[in-house]
Design an enzyme around this catalytic site. Structure first.
Site, PDB file in Angstrom:
ATOM      1  N   HIS A   1       0.735  -1.211  -0.204  1.00 32.06           N
ATOM      2  CA  HIS A   1      -0.018   0.031  -0.079  1.00 32.06           C
ATOM      3  C   HIS A   1       0.841   1.206  -0.039  1.00 32.06           C
ATOM      4  O   HIS A   1       0.897   2.095  -0.822  1.00 32.06           O
ATOM      5  CB  HIS A   1      -0.942  -0.158   1.279  1.00 32.06           C
ATOM      6  N   GLU A   2       1.754   1.221   1.023  1.00 34.60           N
ATOM      7  CA  GLU A   2       2.692   2.710   1.037  1.00 34.60           C
ATOM      8  C   GLU A   2       3.539   2.854  -0.137  1.00 34.60           C
ATOM      9  O   GLU A   2       3.622   3.936  -0.742  1.00 34.60           O
ATOM     10  CB  GLU A   2       3.485   2.547   2.270  1.00 34.60           C
TER      11      GLU A   2
ATOM     12  N   HIS B   1       1.405   4.656  -2.762  1.00 37.34           N
ATOM     13  CA  HIS B   1       1.631   5.955  -2.645  1.00 37.34           C
ATOM     14  C   HIS B   1       3.070   6.718  -3.147  1.00 37.34           C
ATOM     15  O   HIS B   1       3.218   7.474  -3.840  1.00 37.34           O
ATOM     16  CB  HIS B   1       1.643   6.474  -0.999  1.00 37.34           C
TER      17      HIS B   1
ATOM     18  N   HIS C   1       3.163   6.797  -6.684  1.00 39.01           N
ATOM     19  CA  HIS C   1       2.226   8.075  -7.132  1.00 39.01           C
ATOM     20  C   HIS C   1       3.218   9.389  -7.250  1.00 39.01           C
ATOM     21  O   HIS C   1       3.226  10.278  -7.994  1.00 39.01           O
ATOM     22  CB  HIS C   1       1.163   8.495  -6.082  1.00 39.01           C
TER      23      HIS C   1
HETATM   24 ZN   LIG Z   1      -2.781   5.342   2.287  1.00 36.76          ZN
END
Ligand SMILES: [Zn+2]
Length: 731
Positions: free
Chosen positions: A517-518, A521, A524
């Site tokens: 998940h991290e 980011h 991104h």
């Molecule tokens: Zn998050």
């Protein structure tokens, strides 16, 4: 100018919390986060700040990676103060330009300002979250209101706003390219939302509210740090820890020793209401003690957060009214994908009955288990996880201790997470031990594109320690920008309990998905390919920002991925198919509880920010209880994931009226992941589509337009319902 400087100065601290998890806290490897003495070390008092302050100039390291080996705590305050001064002068020069306002001499000129302030505050607020100490806390309390005032000085400057407005009003005839047009609109909105159109009296009111709010949010988070220290539970008798593994007991002993309580065992309280240790500890009294320490946080003494919570809600309501909105929720959601509170309430409300029904069934199964194992008491919140684990074991025959040896940290990171990103995007991660770091646990990497082009610097800071906020998040030291010729420098921070000295770190499956998940980011930020820093990377609306990260989570269990990394840490043997199947099946268990505790928190957050201006809240606990009752989510055994007094997302400010955003983003993520599977799964073409249309565009496009460019159509909620086991896939 850097987006953190003006749009969200007050929330800079909180912008970093953009990513605390919304996922169920499955039993963690150890309840006792080993404290690290080195982290608590404070720098000696400054003799004098000289021109040697490394923050005053751009770092000479690659991509301006911070010179952590030279930066000392005493450098931050003078650098940020000088940064404010320089930035104010730059802005004055733009505002007072005698030439007529143009896109270049106003909007673009602003993008180029604030170099020193952006650099120094960026590093400072990163460290205040991940490697704090008493000195940093003091500086934070001092600088936060000054940053808030500085931000207001810019946003409420009438001469500057007149120029911005002139460009905005004529934007259709200026022949701007789409990104420049979007920047013009985003900049204009930012001024309006900060109060640029108000009269002088109203502006004075806004300034006073902002300053008070900044002080209160700082105090709120500092109280929480203090409380976390104060309420750690020390156990004298090893026998009371029955249920913990030997390694966990050893870590608890090490943790107590590091806190000067040699011979005892420490259980640290983590950030959510539910506590990892509750799943394991057999001693019911100790469980109750831990749960109460967690759930009654911030309700007494000098660190009572209740008056702060009530006052923050009042302040936000006042501000919203001044800015022409019904409530803070209306103000907050105006710039989101959801657009208004009704859409959020509809989304949560439509799910509540199904979720409550499922949760009640789970509670009944747990009560049965209590009875079967000889208990004569009624299920209480501190019993839920302990007996849920037993139900899970009986139903799925799954033992966490059997699972963990297959999730060794280094394999998870390199053969799982980095491997997936390589297969999907062609990128690779190379260690850069030559780059300085801010703590020995942190590792620096350089990220390379498929063709060998260098893309970014990535810091990995995965382990729990004292001085680090709870939760997990991504943040940037340098944002990508073609205008400024800046490459991304990003960091992922987590709180994985480190294995005892000399032993490998075994990670819960839940934390495995959080690493994915991290990095979602992180990518991104890393893949950002925009011109203007304001629109770079993760500068998207809150209900979109969790989409690229949540999308990556499900690769953790993908057959092409899990076989590559889930190997026994001693034998190297791949995880048995049967055990894997059990893990996946058991993931659907307890979904009622997980979803309900999240929705309860999201609804409490919405209610706090739906009060009209002038409302006085005398009783915080009653307000919370009433909110839960109103929405039919008031199950005593399933308290909200966060209660108001320790709800940093909501009260800290970064996610006020925005905690729902995780679920909103999950709708997009689940829809996107299912789509990618239909398109052949883990392959470069899919990664290229995702990168081109979602990850690289930052906030240069409307989020729904970006999504449709990737997916070909708008998302539906089916993916989310199937992902959570609330609906069965039809094909
Ligand atoms: Zn998050």
């Amino acid at each position: 100018m850097k987006k953190t400087l003006v749009a969200t100065t007050v929330a800079t601290v909180l912008a970093l919390s953009a990513c605390t998890d919304n996922k169920p806290a499955a039993p963690e490897q150890s309840a006792a986060a080993p404290a690290d003495a080195a982290a608590a070390k404070t720098e000696p008092a400054p003799a004098a700040v000289t021109a040697e302050n490394p923050l005053l100039k751009r770092s000479s390291l690659q991509y301006q990676a911070p010179e952590f080996d030279k930066i000392k705590t005493e450098h931050f305050l003078p650098a940020m103060l000088q940064g404010i001064e320089e930035h104010a002068k730059e802005i004055e020069a733009i505002a007072n330009n005698t030439e007529a306002a143009t896109f270049e001499n106003t909007i673009v000129a602003m993008e180029k300002t604030g170099d020193l302030l952006g650099r120094s505050s960026g590093i400072f607020f990163n460290l205040s979250g991940s490697n704090s100490n008493a000195e940093i806390l003091k500086i934070q309390a001092e600088i936060s209101p000054k940053l808030a005032a500085h931000s207001d000085n810019i946003n409420l400057n009438p001469t500057l706003f007149a120029r911005v407005k002139a460009i905005y009003d004529n934007r259709a005839s200026l022949n701007l390219d789409p990104e420049s047009l979007r920047l013009t609109e985003v900049t204009y909105e930012r001024f309006v939302r900060a109060g640029a159109q108000l009269n002088d009296e109203q502006k004075t009111q806004i300034r006073a509210l902002n300053e008070e709010s900044s002080k209160l949010t700082t105090k709120f988070s500092q109280n929480l740090l203090q409380i976390t220290k104060d309420i750690a539970i020390f156990v004298d008798d090893k026998a009371k820890l029955a249920g913990f593994s030997e390694a966990e007991i050893a870590a608890a002993a090490e943790g107590a020793k590091a806190k000067g309580q040699d011979g005892k065992y420490v259980i640290e309280i983590t950030n959510t209401t539910r506590q990892p240790a509750l799943a394991q500890l057999e001693n019911r009294e100790l469980r109750q003690q831990i749960w109460e320490a967690s759930a009654y946080r911030g309700t007494k003494g000098e660190t009572d957060n209740r008056p702060i919570v009530a006052r923050l809600a009042e302040i936000r309501a006042e501000r919203a009214k001044l800015l022409g909105f019904d409530t803070h929720a209306h103000f907050s959601l105006d710039q989101s994908m959801a657009k208004n509170p009704k859409a959020v309430m509809d989304m949560l409300g439509s799910m509540a009955p199904t979720v409550v029904e499922n949760t009640k069934k789970e509670a009944a199964a747990i009560q049965d288990m209590i009875k079967q194992t000889g208990g004569t008491f009624e299920l209480q919140p501190w019993d839920w996880e302990f007996y849920a684990e037993k139900v899970r074991k009986a139903k799925y025959d799954l033992d966490e201790n059997e699972v963990k040896p297959y999730f060794e940290f280094n394999r998870v990171l390199h053969d799982g997470v980095f491997y997936t990103m390589n297969k999907l995007f062609g990128i690779s991660f190379k260690k850069r031990p030559d780059l300085p770091v801010y703590h020995p646990d942190v590792e620096a990497y350089e990220v390379f594109d498929a063709d060998g082009t260098s893309l970014a610097i990535f810091y990995a800071d995965y382990f729990a320690r004292e001085g680090k906020r709870g939760g997990a998040w991504m943040s940037s030291f340098v944002e990508q920008s073609e205008l400024l010729n800046d490459k991304p420098v990003v960091v992922n921070v987590m709180n994985i309990p480190k294995g005892p000295a000399g032993e490998p770190t075994l990670v819960s499956y839940d934390n495995v998905t959080t690493i994915f998940h991290e990095l979602g980011h992180g990518l991104h930020g890393i893949f950002s390919k925009v011109k203007y820093p304001t629109l770079a990377g993760t500068s998207v609306s809150r209900d979109f920002v969790e989409f690229p990260s949540t999308f990556q989570e499900d690769w953790a269990a993908h057959p092409d991925v899990i076989g590559n990394y889930a190997k026994h840490y001693k034998t190297g043997e791949a995880i048995p198919a049967e055990l894997l199947a059990k893990i996946m099946k058991s993931r659907s268990f307890n979904q009622g509880f997980d979803t309900l505790e999240y929705m309860a928190a999201a609804l409490v957050d919405m209610e706090w920010h739906s009060i009209p201006a002038g409302t006085k809240i005398a009783d915080v606990e009653k307000f919370e209880a009433d909110a839960l009752k109103k929405h039919g989510v008031d199950l005593a055994v399933v308290p909200p994931r966060y209660k108001s007094t320790y709800f940093s997302h909501s009260m800290g400010g970064g996610y006020s009226a925005g905690y729902y955003a995780y679920m909103w983003s999950e709708i997009l993520a689940a829809d996107a992941f299912a789509f990618v599977q239909q398109q052949g799964g883990l392959k470069l073409e899919n990664g290229a589509n995702f990168r081109k249309n979602i990850l690289s565009v930052g906030n240069t496009k409307d989020p729904m337009e970006a999504y449709k460019a990737f997916r070909g159509k708008e998302p539906t909620t089916d993916g989310l319902l199937i992902r959570r086991g609330l609906k069965t896939a039809v094909n």
